[in-house]
Each structure stands twice: as structure tokens, then as C-alpha cells.
Scaffold this active site. Structure first.
Site, PDB file in Angstrom:
ATOM      1  CG  HIS A  88       5.000   1.141   3.276  1.00 21.18           C
ATOM      2  ND1 HIS A  88       4.517   2.341   2.789  1.00 21.18           N
ATOM      3  CD2 HIS A  88       4.336   0.928   4.428  1.00 21.18           C
ATOM      4  CE1 HIS A  88       3.624   2.835   3.615  1.00 21.18           C
ATOM      5  NE2 HIS A  88       3.480   1.992   4.613  1.00 21.18           N
ATOM      6  NE  ARG A 145       2.141   5.812   9.764  1.00 21.44           N
ATOM      7  CZ  ARG A 145       1.186   5.402   8.942  1.00 21.44           C
ATOM      8  NH1 ARG A 145       1.254   4.214   8.365  1.00 21.44           N
ATOM      9  NH2 ARG A 145       0.145   6.158   8.704  1.00 21.44           N
ATOM     10  CG  HIS A 157      -0.186   0.127   2.540  1.00 19.22           C
ATOM     11  ND1 HIS A 157       0.487  -0.942   3.097  1.00 19.22           N
ATOM     12  CD2 HIS A 157      -0.006   1.160   3.390  1.00 19.22           C
ATOM     13  CE1 HIS A 157       1.034  -0.579   4.240  1.00 19.22           C
ATOM     14  NE2 HIS A 157       0.762   0.705   4.439  1.00 19.22           N
TER      15      HIS A 157
HETATM   16  C1  SIN Z   1       2.935   0.908   7.921  1.00 16.29           C
HETATM   17  O1  SIN Z   1       2.333   0.399   6.987  1.00 16.29           O
HETATM   18  O2  SIN Z   1       2.925   2.111   8.137  1.00 16.29           O
HETATM   19  C2  SIN Z   1       3.730   0.024   8.863  1.00 16.29           C
HETATM   20  C3  SIN Z   1       4.954  -0.511   8.231  1.00 16.29           C
HETATM   21  C4  SIN Z   1       5.720  -1.385   9.172  1.00 16.29           C
HETATM   22  O3  SIN Z   1       5.302  -1.599  10.306  1.00 16.29           O
HETATM   23  O4  SIN Z   1       6.773  -1.890   8.778  1.00 16.29           O
END
Ligand code: SIN
Length: 279
Positions: free
Chosen positions: A251, A266, A96
Site C-alpha cells: 500500500h 490503525r 511498502h
Molecule cells: C500506512 O501505511 O499504514 C498508512 C496508510 C494510509 O494512511 O493510507
């Protein structure tokens, strides 16, 4: 300490010789150029408190608070990305790009590793710019005339199986009311490169096409973007930080560490309007 930048492959670069708590103006300038060029920057060995993570994000731009993620206790501007040993579903486990359901999508996120499993829990990244470049001229021409509809409803709405299985990690399902329309090929706001702006999580269909008509071409594009030569796998250590650009990358958080804990913080940054790419 000397800042050095080592390109990964199609996507991202590993940055070393820098302490993200003490960036000079010259470091920031170098990192901004590298971010525009590589689409994602990766760092190891950082030691950030939540407050220092916020200061770092604000040195780049304004913070965007994601309305669906649970916040880190006492830090409403930091989203918690967590999987406990007894949980099987992870956050972000499919390809996504964040926030494409917003008409002005977020620029990207700075994800900081606080606890990582002994093995696994890597994150895959794909370059949507490299993926566009490797299409045929004929398909490129077709895509330049298209726009696509994106939505948050089926992912973050109350009926979503993902929301139901994520437990207390996602919330605010009533706020999943956004739909947005974006060009399928955007001009990357920093690099000017063409970038494929569709993704399997949030894109529903091409504008003016039915979902059934859209599905074969969207699926072909998804397979194409995820080809190994467009991707990079990042292995986390406690204190690693990944900073990705949503307009240049996808990612996927690999869910291969059942029985262990993974805890990430995040911070997401505000983006700007997207423009169609034209020759
Ligand atoms: C996300 O999709 O923001 C999380 C990515 C992750 O935890 O590696």
C-alpha cells in the site's frame, strides 16, 4: 441489511450492508473467506469508537502494537496515522508492506478514517499475488529459489531522514534493530497462492547477493508490482475502514493534500511464520 461483496479488480473488495460494530458469526465467516480471496476489504459508513475498533480487531485475531508509531492518546494499542495542515511529509507515502522487517510479520492492519481532506489523501493498494501470476515462467522459476533480507534500521532508526521529518509521529528509534530473511515468493498463509514478498521500503538485498547485484532485479520487481493492472485506489470518507493483508498486498498513502488534516487510526494484527512457495 444484507452483506454484499464487490470485487475491485486485482486487489481488494468493497463490502457493503454490514455494521462492523455488530458482526454475526456468519458475517465474520463470510468476511474471513473474502479477505483470503481478495487480500483487502474496504468498508464505508462505519461508526466506530476506539473501543469498538479494538473489539472488531480482536474478533479477528491478536493485536500487534507497532513499536514506532505514536499511539492514539489513551489507546496504546491503536497507532495514530496523522498529517497536520502545516506538515509536508505523510506516514506511509511510499509503496511498502508493513512489518516485513520482522521474522514473523504482522498479518495486516485495520485502518479507520476519522478525519479526511476534502480532496485527495487516497491510499493505493497493489496485489503481490496478481503480480507474481503475471511474471514469465522463467522468472518465476528463478525467484522461487531466492530469499531476501529486510530491515527496519534505515527506515525507523535515528539516522533516517523519514524519522527526522516525521517529527513526533514516529519514535522509539532505538528499537529499529530488526533484520529478517524471507522467501521472495511466499505461499500465502490463507489462500495458498504464491505472493511476491519484497518491497521498496524494507527489502535490502537478496540473501547471498550484494546490494548492487540485487538492485536491478528488485527494481524490476517493484515496477512490475506497481503496474496499474495490479493496483486499486481507495478513496476515503470519514467512517471508511480498510483492512489489508500484508502477505498479499502493498500500500501507499498518497500525499496530495497539503494544508489539510488527515487523521487515521490503525490497529495491526499478529501474523504467523511465512513459508516459501513451491509447486
Ligand atoms: C500506512 O501505511 O499504514 C498508512 C496508510 C494510509 O494512511 O493510507
Amino acid at each position: 441489511m444484507t452483506l454484499s461483496i464487490q470485487r475491485n479488480g486485482a486487489v481488494g473488495a468493497l463490502v457493503s450492508g454490514v455494521d462492523l460494530r455488530a458482526l454475526s458469526q456468519s458475517d465474520l465467516h463470510t468476511l474471513r473467506d473474502a479477505f483470503a480471496e481478495h487480500g483487502a476489504l474496504f468498508f464505508h459508513g462505519q461508526q466506530l469508537t476506539p473501543e469498538q475498533h479494538i473489539v472488531l480487531a480482536e474478533s479477528w485475531g491478536d493485536i500487534n502494537v507497532n513499536r514506532f508509531f505514536r499511539a492514539v492518546p489513551e489507546h496504546p494499542r491503536i497507532a495514530e496515522v496523522r498529517k497536520e495542515p502545516d506538515q509536508t511529509v505523510n506516514i506511509g507515502g511510499g509503496w511498502h508492506t508493513d512489518h516485513s522487517y520482522d521474522q514473523i510479520p504482522a498479518l495486516g492492519s485495520m485502518l479507520y478514517a476519522r478525519e479526511v481532506p476534502a480532496f485527495g489523501g487516497d491510499t493505493l493498494f497493489a496485489s503481490t499475488c496478481a503480480a507474481y501470476d503475471s511474471l514469465s515462467d522463467g522468472l518465476k522459476r528463478t525467484l522461487l529459489g531466492l530469499r531476501a533480507v529486510h530491515s527496519s534500521r534505515h527506515v525507523f532508526g535515528a539516522q533516517s531522514a523519514y524519522v527526522q521529518s516525521a517529527g513526533d509521529r514516529l519514535g522509539n528509534a532505538d528499537a529499529a534493530s530488526q533484520d529478517a530473511v524471507h522467501p521472495v515468493v511466499i505461499r500465502h498463509p490463507l489462500s495458498g497462492r504464491p505472493s511476491l514478498y519484497v518491497n521498496p521500503a524494507f527489502t535490502l538485498q537478496f540473501e547471498g547477493w550484494t546490494p548492487m547485484e540485487s538492485a536491478p532485479l528488485l527494481e524490476m520487481l517493484y515496477r512490475h508490482i506497481a503496474r496499474p493492472e495490479h493496483t486499486w485506489r481507495f478513496h476515503w470518507q470519514p467512517g471508511s475502514l480498510a483492512f489489508w493483508d500484508n502477505r498479499a498486498t502493498w500500500h501507499l498513502a498518497v500525499n496530495d493534500y497539503h494544508g489539510e488534516r488527515r487523521l487515521m487510526h490503525r490497529i495491526t494484527l499478529e501474523g504467523g511464520p511465512l513459508e516459501a512457495y513451491s509447486h
